[in-house]
Every structure is written in structure tokens, then in C-alpha cells.
Design a protein around this motif. Structure first.
Motif, short mmCIF file in Angstrom:
data_model
loop_
_atom_site.label_atom_id
_atom_site.label_comp_id
_atom_site.label_asym_id
_atom_site.label_seq_id
_atom_site.Cartn_x
_atom_site.Cartn_y
_atom_site.Cartn_z
N LEU A 107 52.54 35.02 -49.93
CA LEU A 107 52.70 36.47 -50.01
C LEU A 107 51.48 37.20 -49.45
N PHE A 108 50.28 36.72 -49.75
CA PHE A 108 49.08 37.38 -49.23
C PHE A 108 49.03 37.32 -47.71
N ALA A 109 49.49 36.21 -47.15
CA ALA A 109 49.51 36.08 -45.69
C ALA A 109 50.59 36.96 -45.09
N GLU A 110 51.78 36.95 -45.70
CA GLU A 110 52.91 37.66 -45.09
C GLU A 110 52.80 39.17 -45.20
N ILE A 111 52.21 39.71 -46.27
CA ILE A 111 52.04 41.16 -46.32
C ILE A 111 51.12 41.62 -45.20
N ASP A 112 50.06 40.88 -44.94
CA ASP A 112 49.14 41.27 -43.86
C ASP A 112 49.82 41.13 -42.50
N ASN A 113 50.61 40.09 -42.32
CA ASN A 113 51.33 39.93 -41.05
C ASN A 113 52.34 41.06 -40.85
N SER A 114 53.04 41.45 -41.91
CA SER A 114 54.01 42.53 -41.79
C SER A 114 53.32 43.86 -41.48
N LEU A 115 52.22 44.13 -42.14
CA LEU A 115 51.49 45.37 -41.88
C LEU A 115 51.00 45.43 -40.44
N ARG A 116 50.53 44.30 -39.94
CA ARG A 116 50.08 44.27 -38.55
C ARG A 116 51.23 44.55 -37.59
N ARG A 117 52.37 43.91 -37.82
CA ARG A 117 53.51 44.13 -36.92
C ARG A 117 54.05 45.56 -37.03
N LEU A 118 54.07 46.10 -38.22
CA LEU A 118 54.59 47.46 -38.42
C LEU A 118 53.59 48.52 -37.97
N GLY A 119 52.33 48.16 -37.82
CA GLY A 119 51.33 49.13 -37.40
C GLY A 119 51.00 50.15 -38.46
N THR A 120 50.99 49.73 -39.72
CA THR A 120 50.72 50.64 -40.83
C THR A 120 49.79 49.97 -41.82
N ASP A 121 49.13 50.78 -42.65
CA ASP A 121 48.22 50.25 -43.66
C ASP A 121 48.94 49.83 -44.93
N TYR A 122 50.17 50.30 -45.11
CA TYR A 122 50.91 49.99 -46.33
C TYR A 122 52.41 50.08 -46.06
N VAL A 123 53.19 49.40 -46.88
CA VAL A 123 54.63 49.61 -46.90
C VAL A 123 54.98 50.32 -48.20
N ASP A 124 56.03 51.08 -48.16
CA ASP A 124 56.43 51.80 -49.36
C ASP A 124 57.14 50.89 -50.35
N LEU A 125 57.88 49.90 -49.83
CA LEU A 125 58.62 48.99 -50.69
C LEU A 125 58.48 47.57 -50.15
N VAL A 148 50.07 45.48 -54.70
CA VAL A 148 50.20 46.91 -54.99
C VAL A 148 48.82 47.49 -55.33
N LYS A 149 48.08 46.83 -56.17
CA LYS A 149 46.77 47.34 -56.57
C LYS A 149 45.80 47.41 -55.39
N ALA A 150 46.01 46.55 -54.40
CA ALA A 150 45.17 46.58 -53.20
C ALA A 150 45.57 47.70 -52.24
N GLY A 151 46.65 48.42 -52.55
CA GLY A 151 47.09 49.53 -51.72
C GLY A 151 47.94 49.12 -50.53
N LYS A 152 48.39 47.87 -50.50
CA LYS A 152 49.19 47.41 -49.37
C LYS A 152 50.67 47.67 -49.54
N ALA A 153 51.11 47.97 -50.75
CA ALA A 153 52.50 48.34 -51.03
C ALA A 153 52.49 49.38 -52.15
N ARG A 154 53.44 50.29 -52.09
CA ARG A 154 53.53 51.33 -53.12
C ARG A 154 54.43 50.89 -54.28
N TYR A 155 55.52 50.20 -53.95
CA TYR A 155 56.47 49.72 -54.95
C TYR A 155 56.90 48.31 -54.54
N ILE A 156 57.49 47.59 -55.50
CA ILE A 156 58.05 46.28 -55.19
C ILE A 156 59.52 46.22 -55.60
N GLY A 157 60.28 45.41 -54.87
CA GLY A 157 61.70 45.27 -55.14
C GLY A 157 62.14 43.83 -54.95
N ALA A 158 63.38 43.57 -55.31
CA ALA A 158 63.95 42.23 -55.19
C ALA A 158 65.26 42.31 -54.42
#
Length: 326
Positions: A107-125, A148-158
Motif C-alpha cells: 500500500l505504501f508503494a502503490e499510493i505513491d505510484n498512483s499519486l505520481r501517475r495522477l500528478g497530484t499530492d493526494y487522492v480524495d478517496l 490518511v494521516k500523512a495527507g496522501k488520501a482524504r478518505y478511504i473506501g472498500a
């Protein structure tokens, strides 16, 4: 466009969510029917013009190129704070150990990879794409809390899972004071209503936003029973979802066609209106490979089905094997 609260949160989302699995490099990943960037950008622009502010993708869609296309388009078309961007993790992104799943490392690797591809500092969900049977849910939930606490996502979902699994996850977060799931992206349409038995009541009770995937049953509800599409020809997963109950499903497809003809509207509008009128549903995830697909989705927002029409659509349904949780 109507806007609603995202479950029990203060987040406001459009009543429709644009699903972005349709957009990606066709040669990357298992979906040769996807639209490349030049074809995708006008549809993303049309969605924004229609008032859609909610966009859902995943790291695995077209080997990450869906995130890249969506990220570049939104960066060009709109201010970041004006849109709600959702993505997902779980499926395999690279060979070898730790290339898939919901471990802390993955998860730590994939959130950073997604943020890089999306070109944003955070995802909302940030959503888990499926349940991981090999990783303790405590490990996954604590990692998501830290994201979430690191500011990389605002909310989480399933996404699709059994109600007992989702209940376990919600209670585990509560016990530990971790950020809880606020949404469920599950499989729901006229051809697959098994979520009505336990998942939808659970979400209603817990104030969970429901954002169904495949509300048109991958297009099966929008065309004659024997008709096909380019996607249908290569979409093996679609056949796995619906082939087991073909006889009953055909009667539902024919009921959709009859109501659409009587109302002088498209079949897509009728099928989507049924999903939208379910009180548990927050924002169905719609796919759009043509401008008309978005026009139909927006029109469905104002189509009110009568009780008699709903009865006619639902009467042929028979219990289906659980599909979409794998």
C-alpha cells in the motif's frame, strides 16, 4: 447536476461518478477496448461540463495508464480542489513478491505510484479493490490510517466483498481509533441484486456511501439480448459475471426495452434510473466511451420510474451466484 453528501462525511460529490476504466492505452493491460488519451479527453471534458466532479480509477486499469490519462486531463481542465479523485489498490502491478495485495509495504508503494501517475499530492478517496485473504485486516487498516494521516488520501473506501468482511473492517477501525471506511464500491444492477440482501442494509445502518460499479451490467441492459459490442467480444470477466443466469436475465433486458420504448427514452436511462432510485445509492459509477453515454446518464437523473415499472423490472429476477468479490 445534483450533489449529495458522501455517506456520513461532509464531502459533496456529484450524483454520478465517471468510471475511468474505459480510458487507457489499449496495448497496456487486459482491456484492448479502452480509449487512448486523444479519445478520452473530450469525454472527461464533457463530464466536467455536465457537472460531474467525481472520477474513479485504479492503479491496475490499463497498467496505470488510466491514472495517467485522467490525471493529465483533470490538471488541464479544472482546479484540483474542484474535483474528487478516487483510485484503488490491490491487484498485481508487477511480478514477484509484494507486487500485489494490501500489505503495508504494497500500500505504501502503490499510493505513491498512483499519486505520481495522477500528478497530484493526494487522492480524495483511496479504496481497497478487493479483500486480501493473505494480509491481516489490522495491517491493512493501520496502513490506510497512516496514509490518511500523512495527507496522501482524504478518505478511504472498500470495494466488493462480503458483508461480514466489511463489518469486521469497520469494527476493527472503531476499536483501534483508525480512519474508517466511508464508502463501498459494490456490484449492483438489475441483473445482479445480491447486494440488497446484506451489504446495502449494512451500509445504510452505518452511514456508508454506496457507489455501485457496472450499473448497466457492462452494457447488457442497454441493447438487444443477442447484440454485442467490441468490449463484449473480449471481456471474459463479463461472461463470468452474467452467463450463469442467462434465461432470467434475458427477461429483465426485455423488460427494460419495453419500458424504454413506452417512455420514449433510451434503455440506459431506464436501467440507470432504477439504480439511482435506490435510497442506499450515493453515486453510481458510469462508463462512457461515447458522448451519448454521458447524455443518457445525466438524463437518467430526472427519470422517475413508477412503482409498476419497478415491479416489471424486478419481477423476473432470480438469485444469482455471488459475483465480483474475487
Amino acid at each position: 447536476m445534483d450533489y449529495v453528501r458522501f455517506g456520513s462525511t461532509g464531502l459533496e460529490v456529484s450524483r454520478l461518478c465517471l468510471g475511468c476504466m474505459t480510458y487507457g492505452v489499449p496495448e497496456r493491460g487486459p482491456h484492448p477496448w479502452t480509449l487512448g488519451e486523444d479519445a478520452a479527453r473530450p469525454l472527461i471534458r464533457q463530464a466536467l461540463d455536465a457537472g460531474i466532479n467525481f472520477f474513479d480509477t485504479a492503479n491496475t486499469y490499463s497498467d496505470g495508464t488510466s491514472e495517467e490519462i485522467v490525471g493529465r486531463a483533470l490538471l488541464d481542465f479544472v482546479k484540483r480542489e474542484d474535483v474528487v479523485i478516487a483510485t484503488k489498490a490491490y491487484n498485481r502491478m508487477r511480478p514477484g513478491p509484494n507486487g500485489a495485495g494490501l500489505s503495508r509495504k504494497a500500500l505504501f508503494a502503490e499510493i505513491d505510484n498512483s499519486l505520481r501517475r495522477l500528478g497530484t499530492d493526494y487522492v480524495d478517496l483511496y479504496q481497497i479493490h478487493r479483500w486480501d485473504y493473505y494480509t491481516p485486516i489490522e495491517e491493512t487498516l493501520e496502513a490506510l490510517n497512516d496514509i490518511v494521516k500523512a495527507g496522501k488520501a482524504r478518505y478511504i473506501g472498500a470495494s466488493s466483498m462480503y458483508a461480514w468482511q466489511f463489518s469486521k473492517a469497520l469494527y476493527t477501525s472503531y476499536l483501534n481509533g483508525w480512519t474508517p471506511f466511508v464508502s463501498m464500491q459494490d456490484h449492483l444492477n438489475l441483473l445482479y441484486r445480491e447486494e440488497e440482501r446484506e451489504m446495502l442494509p449494512l451500509c445504510a445502518d452505518q452511514g456508508i456511501a454506496v457507489i455501485p460499479w457496472s450499473p448497466l451490467a457492462r452494457g447488457r441492459l442497454t441493447r438487444d439480448w443477442n447484440a454485442t459490442s467490441e468490449r463484449e467480444k473480449t471481456d471474459v470477466y463479463s461472461r463470468q459475471l452474467y452467463e450463469a443466469t442467462a434465461d432470467a436475465d434475458r427477461a429483465i433486458v426485455e423488460a427494460v426495452a419495453a419500458i424504454a420504448k413506452a417512455r420514449n427514452v433510451s434503455r440506459a436511462q431506464v436501467a440507470l434510473a432504477w439504480v439511482l432510485q435506490k435510497e442506499e445509492v450515493t453515486s453510481p459509477i458510469i462508463g462512457a466511451s461515447k458522448p451519448q453515454h454521458l447524455d443518457d446518464a445525466v438524463a437518467a437523473l430526472s427519470l422517475e420510474l413508477t412503482d409498476q415499472e419497478v415491479d416489471a423490472l424486478e419481477a423476473p429476477y432470480v438469485p444469482h451466484p455471488i459475483a465480483g468479490h474475487e
